[in-house]
Write a protein that holds these residues in place. Structure first.
Motif, PDB file in Angstrom:
ATOM      1  N   ARG A   1      -9.309   2.405  -0.720  1.00 15.03           N
ATOM      2  CA  ARG A   1      -9.469   1.094  -1.356  1.00 15.03           C
ATOM      3  C   ARG A   1      -8.614   0.012  -0.699  1.00 15.03           C
ATOM      4  NH1 ARG A   1      -8.841   3.186  -7.637  1.00 15.03           N
ATOM      5  NH2 ARG A   1     -10.647   4.588  -7.657  1.00 15.03           N
TER       6      ARG A   1
ATOM      7  N   ARG B   1      -8.780  -4.261  -0.874  1.00 20.87           N
ATOM      8  CA  ARG B   1      -7.677  -5.058  -1.408  1.00 20.87           C
ATOM      9  C   ARG B   1      -7.158  -6.039  -0.350  1.00 20.87           C
ATOM     10  NH1 ARG B   1      -5.101  -3.060  -6.053  1.00 20.87           N
ATOM     11  NH2 ARG B   1      -6.721  -2.137  -7.365  1.00 20.87           N
TER      12      ARG B   1
ATOM     13  N   ILE C   1       0.872  -1.180   0.000  1.00 17.89           N
ATOM     14  CA  ILE C   1       0.000   0.000   0.000  1.00 17.89           C
ATOM     15  C   ILE C   1       0.904   1.224   0.000  1.00 17.89           C
ATOM     16  CG2 ILE C   1      -1.896   1.187   1.148  1.00 17.89           C
ATOM     17  CD1 ILE C   1      -2.581  -1.460   2.531  1.00 17.89           C
TER      18      ILE C   1
ATOM     19  N   CYS D   1      -1.543  -1.275  -4.119  1.00 19.79           N
ATOM     20  CA  CYS D   1      -2.668  -0.354  -3.961  1.00 19.79           C
ATOM     21  C   CYS D   1      -2.110   1.007  -3.584  1.00 19.79           C
ATOM     22  CB  CYS D   1      -3.618  -0.874  -2.880  1.00 19.79           C
ATOM     23  SG  CYS D   1      -5.005   0.220  -2.519  1.00 19.79           S
TER      24      CYS D   1
END
Length: 224
Positions: free
Chosen positions: A35, A39, A6, A30
């Protein structure tokens, strides 16, 4: 090992994804805090590498909500916020490790693998298929407990296929793993590596199958 990365900076995200994949990891990336939880749920990662400065939702909020929802995945915070106070806050929020930027890639890899070992088991570290297994620590590939002597490209291809036996792996994805950063290499070169590896698997009981339009997969040879 499956890793959820992330990170909102496109350059940093791409660099880390390539680095982890070269080391045999499966990476889901990501760049948006809003979001990230979706994920996280969908990818079921072994380890999460989390930046704190994210659009939509701060990384600490992502971590806090993930823990509140019962996600126990080990989390390594990777951020430019490197003060002692920031580290304490991150660890108290639920992180398992904290590495400030700038960082060394080898140290990052070692920390990620250490987190995976905390919750993993020996069986998970060496998943077996047709007598073959890949040691996630060293990247070595074994057949009946003997190391397979493979050139680097055939080994990279086999590691990627062993991660998902019985499932198709896209040709594009395999090309990235076998020829990382080698932009001068022709796309069709992956077919040569497949051909060479296929011959070396002849006595293993595994079959390397071409699925037109989908990619390649490993499956057990049919018994006669």
């Amino acid at each position: 090992m499956k890793l959820l990365l992330i990170e909102d900076d496109p350059t940093m995200q791409a660099t880390l994804q390539r680095a982890f994949e070269r080391r045999g990891m499966q990476v889901v990336a990501c760049g948006d805090g809003t979001r990230a939880l979706d994920r996280w749920r969908a990818s079921a990662p072994d380890v999460v590498v989390l930046d704190l400065s994210l659009p939509g939702m701060d990384g600490l909020q992502v971590l806090q909500q993930a823990r509140a929802q019962g996600h126990k995945t080990p989390v390594l915070i990777l951020t430019a916020r490197g003060t002692v106070g920031d580290r304490v806050l991150g660890l108290n929020t639920g992180a398992d490790d904290y590495l400030p930027k700038p960082f060394d890639l080898d140290e990052l890899e070692a920390r990620v693998k250490a987190l995976a070992r905390r919750v993993g088991s020996p069986a998970e570290a060496r998943r077996e298929f047709c007598g073959m297994s890949c040691d996630e620590e060293s990247g070595a590939i074994y057949f009946k407990d003997e190391v397979m002597e493979l050139p680097p490209r055939e080994a990279a291809l086999l590691r990627a296929l062993l991660a998902r036996p019985g499932h198709a792996v896209a040709k594009e994805r395999l090309f990235e793993l076998v020829f990382p950063g080698e932009h001068e290499v022709q796309y069709e070169a992956i077919e040569v590596v497949v051909y060479r590896l296929r011959k070396k698997l002849a006595d293993t009981g595994a079959q390397l199958v071409t699925l037109r339009g989908l990619g390649y997969l490993l499956k057990a040879q049919a018994s006669t």
